[in-house]
Structure formats: structure tokens, C-alpha cells
Scaffold this active site. Structure first.
Site, short mmCIF file in Angstrom:
data_model
loop_
_atom_site.label_atom_id
_atom_site.label_comp_id
_atom_site.label_asym_id
_atom_site.label_seq_id
_atom_site.Cartn_x
_atom_site.Cartn_y
_atom_site.Cartn_z
N ASP A 1 0.86 -1.18 0.00
CA ASP A 1 0.00 0.00 0.00
C ASP A 1 0.91 1.24 0.00
O ASP A 1 2.04 1.18 0.50
CB ASP A 1 -0.88 -0.04 1.26
CG ASP A 1 -1.60 1.27 1.49
OD1 ASP A 1 -2.35 1.69 0.58
OD2 ASP A 1 -1.41 1.88 2.56
N THR B 1 1.59 3.69 4.33
CA THR B 1 2.45 2.51 4.47
C THR B 1 3.87 2.83 4.02
O THR B 1 4.80 2.79 4.82
CB THR B 1 1.85 1.33 3.67
OG1 THR B 1 0.56 1.04 4.22
CG2 THR B 1 2.74 0.10 3.75
N ARG C 1 -7.77 13.20 6.18
CA ARG C 1 -7.43 11.80 5.92
C ARG C 1 -8.63 10.87 6.23
O ARG C 1 -8.91 9.93 5.49
CB ARG C 1 -6.21 11.40 6.75
CG ARG C 1 -5.82 9.93 6.64
CD ARG C 1 -5.46 9.52 5.22
NE ARG C 1 -5.02 8.13 5.16
CZ ARG C 1 -4.97 7.40 4.04
NH1 ARG C 1 -5.34 7.93 2.87
NH2 ARG C 1 -4.56 6.16 4.06
N SER D 1 -2.39 0.86 -4.96
CA SER D 1 -2.85 2.04 -4.22
C SER D 1 -4.17 2.57 -4.77
O SER D 1 -4.48 2.42 -5.95
CB SER D 1 -1.79 3.14 -4.32
OG SER D 1 -2.29 4.37 -3.84
N ASN D 2 -4.92 3.20 -3.86
CA ASN D 2 -6.12 3.94 -4.25
C ASN D 2 -5.82 5.11 -5.19
O ASN D 2 -6.71 5.58 -5.90
CB ASN D 2 -6.81 4.51 -3.00
CG ASN D 2 -7.75 3.54 -2.33
OD1 ASN D 2 -8.25 2.60 -2.95
ND2 ASN D 2 -7.99 3.76 -1.04
N LYS E 1 -10.20 0.23 -2.76
CA LYS E 1 -10.12 -0.76 -1.70
C LYS E 1 -11.19 -0.43 -0.65
O LYS E 1 -11.41 0.75 -0.41
CB LYS E 1 -8.74 -0.74 -1.04
CG LYS E 1 -7.57 -0.93 -2.00
CD LYS E 1 -6.27 -1.04 -1.20
CE LYS E 1 -5.15 -0.23 -1.78
NZ LYS E 1 -3.94 -0.24 -0.93
N SER F 1 0.56 -3.46 4.46
CA SER F 1 -0.19 -2.22 4.69
C SER F 1 -0.17 -1.86 6.16
O SER F 1 -0.16 -2.74 7.03
CB SER F 1 -1.64 -2.38 4.23
OG SER F 1 -2.33 -1.14 4.34
N ASN G 1 -2.58 0.39 6.96
CA ASN G 1 -4.01 0.73 7.09
C ASN G 1 -4.76 -0.53 7.49
O ASN G 1 -4.82 -1.49 6.72
CB ASN G 1 -4.54 1.29 5.78
CG ASN G 1 -3.99 2.67 5.49
OD1 ASN G 1 -4.28 3.62 6.21
ND2 ASN G 1 -3.18 2.79 4.44
N PHE H 1 -7.87 -1.43 7.82
CA PHE H 1 -8.97 -1.92 6.97
C PHE H 1 -8.41 -2.62 5.74
O PHE H 1 -8.98 -3.61 5.25
CB PHE H 1 -9.90 -0.76 6.54
CG PHE H 1 -9.44 -0.03 5.31
CD1 PHE H 1 -8.52 1.00 5.39
CD2 PHE H 1 -9.90 -0.41 4.06
CE1 PHE H 1 -8.08 1.65 4.26
CE2 PHE H 1 -9.46 0.24 2.90
CZ PHE H 1 -8.55 1.27 3.01
N ASP H 2 -7.30 -2.12 5.24
CA ASP H 2 -6.68 -2.63 4.03
C ASP H 2 -6.04 -4.00 4.29
O ASP H 2 -6.20 -4.94 3.50
CB ASP H 2 -5.62 -1.60 3.60
CG ASP H 2 -5.03 -1.82 2.22
OD1 ASP H 2 -5.65 -2.50 1.40
OD2 ASP H 2 -3.93 -1.26 1.97
#
Lengths: 245, 245
Positions: free
Chosen positions: A9, A13, A40, A115-116, A148, A172, A174, A176-177
Site C-alpha cells: 500500500d 504505508t 485523511r 494504491s487507491n 479498496k 499495509s 491501514n 482496513f486494508d
């Protein structure tokens, strides 16, 4: 099953999203922290909402919408120039200090980003920060038209690198990720940048829990989805020993 | 097109989700506010994540998972009894003081709920709080197996009430819900429980922006999706005049 690629990520990250606070504080003295945290939090909320509403827009646009939301909600009038100076930081985010050494330590292995971010902003970021040379591929969710944790976003790793999910170690910070990547079928390393004990101490010592601590509570602890990662890391520097061992 | 039914969101719109703070503060003195705010923020995050991960669980379960997350992230050890006492409040949330009078003022019109809650917890809530007699239907997203803002959740209004979306006035104080309902095709009334000016004042007067103000910033201002509601209300009491007018 041997790991054949390490996929990272990007935001949070390899790159410190908190590094925007230098610019938000400069543009809005005394409000840098609240802007940084709300922005964020809303930025990811907006990706989740847009995916579900079937109304994808690029992460650059979503980042602009969430920044505009933030400044309005906090009650800060702004001009275009200030807005653009803040946005520009997303093309020059600070890599974590250990990011490049950690990527170098994995030399010889396949390394990529998922990545998003849309392709243009990701390509600019990795070029601007010296990470491009250490990556085989920079994969954006853009081609999937969702963000994601939609599985179609994670599908792009398999198609982009021609690998089955169980040969991928997804990295990651994150939570949730990491959770969704585990659900998807990747091997997962979650970077626990804030320990439970450290956060408990931070909450206890605060008279009022402020925005930065709130962010850590909301987004930096493990999600309760019964999908623990395969590896708990304290930083990217832990990766090479795990892969060697 | 004439409005043929008024459909309400439940949590935050007819019911004050902040009313859990009496119980969270009782169980964890000094931490009621942080628990209340983090829990509500994560509860919705978890609905969004589960919808996208195709791993639906009932809102009751999601509420338990997000409460467990909250207590762990804030660093508060708990026993089962305390946990269950907090959860039980979701079956006895306080209706907003104007909720029953506002529903009564709409007598003669079709009135229903569309909520993320599962049927069992919603039925218990409306029965326990005296709202059941004022509603033709209490529609749960449960049958869709996804949460708002997924369009399949909003579809249940049309199927449940046999109405096309443009004959429905959807009422919500949750800004993401109002935005998605507008995107879906409902007529929408958004309840703006916190004005921009009031929130700006609250931010300015705070030494540190605490959890309750953070919640208002994150979730109680209009989203930036270019999907404004048809009506801006200050409370449920504004509904009858709008429908009469």
C-alpha cells in the site's frame, strides 16, 4: 507457498500521510492538526462511499472533495492558491525514513505498489520521492473503477503481476486494508505503527483526546473482523528478516 | 410529483445515537464521550467495509464488533455484563423529543423507516419507544444483505411500499445517507442538526477539538458530492409545513 512478490500500500504505508501537516499548519496556523486528521479520515470515507454508490472519481478528485469538506466543516475560509499548495503535497509526501532502505533490502524480489491513488498522482509521487527505481510496477485501482476494500481493486495485483493471491505478500499499515487483503486471499503483513500500550498511554495522559489521537484510535488499530494478518510488523524494516526466515 | 410516503432513517434521525453516552459514561466514568463517538464512527465504517467486502453481518453484530474495537482501541478492559448493558441501549435509544410529535403531525400520510438495523433490533426499538404505532412499515436493509449507501438498500423502499423513488421523501440527518438517497432518486430532506456557524464557534472556542466536536465535523455537515438535498431542515418539526406547502 513461497512468496513471489511483495506488494505495498502507498498512503500511510510507504508514505507518511501525516506529513501533510507541515503544509496544512503553514497555510492555517493553529489548525494544521485538525485539518490533517479530518482530511485523511474523510478521504477514505469518500472512497468507501463512492465505491458503494457506483460513482467512482479519481483519488485526486476525492482528495480535493474531502479537503474542501474539511476546510468548510472546520470553518476555515480559503483561497485557491492555499488549496492547491496543500494538494500539491500529495505529489511530494514524505516516505517513511525506512521505506527506501526496506525496499533496497528486498532487492531481487518482485516489488510493487497497489494504491487507491490514480496512476498520474502515483507516478508523480514515486518519481518525486526516489521510490520509482525500487518498484517493478505501480498499480492504481483506477482501472477497476472502485477503491479498496472492493475485491476488484485487489484483483489488479493478480492481473498486473500474473500471480495468484497466495503468492503475494501484501503490506499495509491501514488496518482496513490489511483486513480486506487477508479476506481476499493475500498473505498479509500489517504494520502496527501504534501499539495498544502506546495508544492507551496517549489516551490516559490527554486531558481531552485531540484529533491526532482520535485518528490513531480510529484508523491505526487492528479491525475486529476475525481476519488477523499473517505477520505483525513494527515497521517496514521488519520485512526482509521475515521473508528471509 | 406528489410525495406519497415519508421514509425516515432511524439512527441519528428519529433516534439520538448520542443517547448511548449515558450508559457508556456510567460503565466507564470519564470515558463516555470518547467511547460514544468512536463507536458510532466505527459502526458506520464497518457497515461500509462489510458491504464492499461482500461480507454482510447484521447491524447488531456490526455494532458489537465496533464496540469491541472501540473499547480495545481506547484501552479499556471490560467484562461481558458491561458490554451487554451498553449494547442494550441500542434497543432503547432516546427518540429525539420532536420525533413522535413530528410523526403525529404527518398522520394520514404513509410513514416508514428504512434503516441499517436488522429487523429484530429495529422492531424492538420502535416497540420500546412508542414509535411503532406511527409507522406503516419498518424496513431493514437486512433483506438486501448490504448497508446504505448501496443502492440495493434503498431499493427496499420501492419494493416494500410499492412506490417509485420520486414519490418518496427520504429524511435523514446522516449526511452520507442524504447524499446517497439523493443520488438514488429520492426526494430528500436533510436535517442539519449542527449549523456551519455553530460548529465553527465550537471549534474556535475549544482549546483542543475533542471527540464530540470531532464527530460533528466528520459526520454532521453536508458531504461534498454535488448532490444537495431538496430540503434543509433544522429538525423533524419542519417536515409537516414543508409537506403542506
Amino acid at each position: 507457498m513461497a512468496i513471489e512478490a511483495v506488494v505495498f500500500d502507498a498512503y500511510g504505508t510507504l508514505y507518511d500521510v501525516q506529513s501533510v501537516s507541515a503544509v496544512t499548519e503553514q497555510e492555517f496556523p493553529g489548525h494544521g492538526d485538525i485539518i490533517t486528521q479530518v482530511w485523511r479520515i474523510k478521504q477514505l470515507e469518500y472512497t468507501w462511499l463512492r465505491s458503494q454508490m457506483n460513482s467512482y472519481r479519481s483519488f485526486w478528485e476525492v482528495s480535493r472533495e474531502s479537503l474542501a469538506f474539511t476546510l468548510d466543516a472546520v470553518g476555515l475560509p480559503y483561497d485557491n492558491a492555499a488549496f492547491e499548495r496543500i494538494m500539491d503535497k500529495y505529489l511530494h509526501l514524505d516516505p517513511y525514513p525506512e521505506a527506501i532502505p526496506a525496499l533496497e533490502a528486498l532487492k531481487g524480489r518482485r516489488r510493487a505498489i497497489l494504491s487507491n491513488g490514480n496512476q498520474q498522482m502515483l507516478d508523480a509521487l514515486v518519481a518525486n520521492t526516489g521510490l520509482a527505481d525500487h518498484l517493478e510496477a505501480v498499480i492504481s485501482v483506477e482501472d477497476a473503477g472502485v477503491f479498496k476494500p472492493n475485491p476488484r481493486a485487489y484483483d489488479l495485483v493478480g492481473t498486473g503481476l500474473d500471480l495468484s493471491p497466495n503468492k503475494v505478500l501484501f503490506v499495509s499499515s491501514n488496518s482496513f486494508d490489511a483486513t480486506a487483503a487477508k479476506n481476499y486471499g493475500f498473505r498479509v503483513a500489517w504494520i502496527e505503527r501504534v501499539t495498544a500500550a502506546a495508544l492507551r498511554g496517549e489516551v490516559r495522559s490527554a486531558g481531552t483526546v485531540g484529533p491526532a489521537t482520535m485518528f490513531k484510535i480510529l484508523r491505526m488499530r487492528e479491525e475486529k473482523f476475525d481476519l488477523p494478518p499473517d505477520h505483525y510488523l513494527t515497521s517496514l524494516a521488519d520485512l526482509a528478516p521475515i521473508l528471509a526466515g
